[in-house]
Design a protein around this motif. Structure first.
Motif, short mmCIF file in Angstrom:
data_model
loop_
_atom_site.label_atom_id
_atom_site.label_comp_id
_atom_site.label_asym_id
_atom_site.label_seq_id
_atom_site.Cartn_x
_atom_site.Cartn_y
_atom_site.Cartn_z
N MET A 49 0.83 -1.21 0.00
CA MET A 49 0.00 0.00 0.00
C MET A 49 0.87 1.26 0.00
O MET A 49 0.55 2.24 -0.66
CB MET A 49 -0.93 -0.01 1.21
CG MET A 49 -1.99 -1.08 1.11
SD MET A 49 -2.93 -1.29 2.61
CE MET A 49 -3.98 0.16 2.61
N ARG A 84 -11.34 -4.21 -7.92
CA ARG A 84 -10.32 -3.36 -8.54
C ARG A 84 -9.55 -4.07 -9.63
O ARG A 84 -8.66 -3.47 -10.24
CB ARG A 84 -9.33 -2.93 -7.46
CG ARG A 84 -9.31 -1.43 -7.20
CD ARG A 84 -8.38 -1.24 -6.05
NE ARG A 84 -7.90 0.06 -5.82
CZ ARG A 84 -8.29 0.82 -4.77
NH1 ARG A 84 -9.24 0.43 -3.99
NH2 ARG A 84 -7.69 1.96 -4.56
N ASP A 163 -0.35 7.34 1.71
CA ASP A 163 -0.15 7.14 0.27
C ASP A 163 -0.64 8.34 -0.55
O ASP A 163 -0.69 8.27 -1.77
CB ASP A 163 -0.81 5.84 -0.21
CG ASP A 163 -2.29 5.74 0.12
OD1 ASP A 163 -2.82 6.68 0.76
OD2 ASP A 163 -2.91 4.74 -0.26
#
Ligand code: AMP
Length: 219
Positions: A49, A84, A163
């Motif tokens: 991540m 996703r 992120d």
């Protein structure tokens, strides 16, 4: 809800969830909680991540299945950030068909993709701040809180996601283009994709979403 990072899936998902009294399930939020709690999954997901890459499909299925089996999902749910990849979309279809629809009314999922211009996405992601207590999302450029860096609702100090840094943001947008855009094509082939212009003001996007949901939720 499909769409690139920063498209407004979280913001709009929360509004829809509140309106219908159903949960908003964000795989990103659940993964961040795993990272925080340093679970086995969290330890694996953490670095992936932080690089802005996608967590491998097979690590997510038990996590999502466990969440969707909870009682609060029986009347419906908003999925934000899942599926996703085309493999995740195939898994979800099979899960809903085999398991979920035995318990609930047989309604086809509504697939909405929020589209936003690339430069606007960069502005939204670099300016994004979240309240760690109530989850409300702000943007220092576009929707600042009343008092600098503090939540309007509970006064907590707002945080920047790990992120949401420019070099990671570019990776995440690349992952979207390469791995997630084909998911929209998967649903488009099935005639189930509803594209929505996410460049419009937040309230206008919400209005469009509520209209689309009302039109397509004929179960
Ligand atoms: P998000 O909060 O949706 O932007 O997700 C944050 C990060 O969590 C992503 O950049 C991925 O690393 C991971 N993640 C969330 N959902 C998924 C998913 N469905 N498949 C793979 N990785 C995911």
């Amino acid at each position: 809800m499909l769409g690139p990072p920063g498209a407004g899936k979280g913001t709009q998902g929360k509004r829809i969830a509140q309106h219908y009294g159903i949960p908003q399930i964000s795989t990103g939020d659940i993964l961040r909680e795993h990272v925080k709690q340093a679970t086995g999954l969290g330890l694996i997901a953490k670095d992936i991540m932080a690089r802005g890459e996608l967590v491998p499909d097979e690590l997510l299925y038990d996590m999502v299945a466990e969440r969707l089996r909870r009682a609060d999902c029986e009347r419906g749910f908003i999925l934000d950030g899942f599926p996703r990849t085309p493999a995740q979309a195939g898994w979800l279809d099979a899960f809903l068909e085999n398991e979920f629809f035995e318990k609930a009314a047989k309604c086809l999922p509504i697939v909405i993709r929020i589209d936003v211009d690339y430069n606007e996405l960069l502005l939204r992601l670099t300016g994004r701040r979240t309240c760690p207590v109530c989850g409300r999302i702000y943007n220092v450029h576009l929707q600042p809180p009343r008092v600098d860096e503090l939540c309007d609702v509970d006064g907590s100090k707002l945080v920047t996601r790990n992120d949401d840094r420019e070099e990671v943001i570019r990776e995440r947008l690349l992952a979207y283009e390469q791995q997630t855009r084909p998911v929209a094509e998967y649903y488009e082939r099935k005639g189930r994709l509803i594209p929505v212009d996410g460049d419009l003001p937040v309230d206008e996007v919400s209005g469009t979403l509520f209209r689309e949901i009302a039109t397509h939720s004929g179960c």
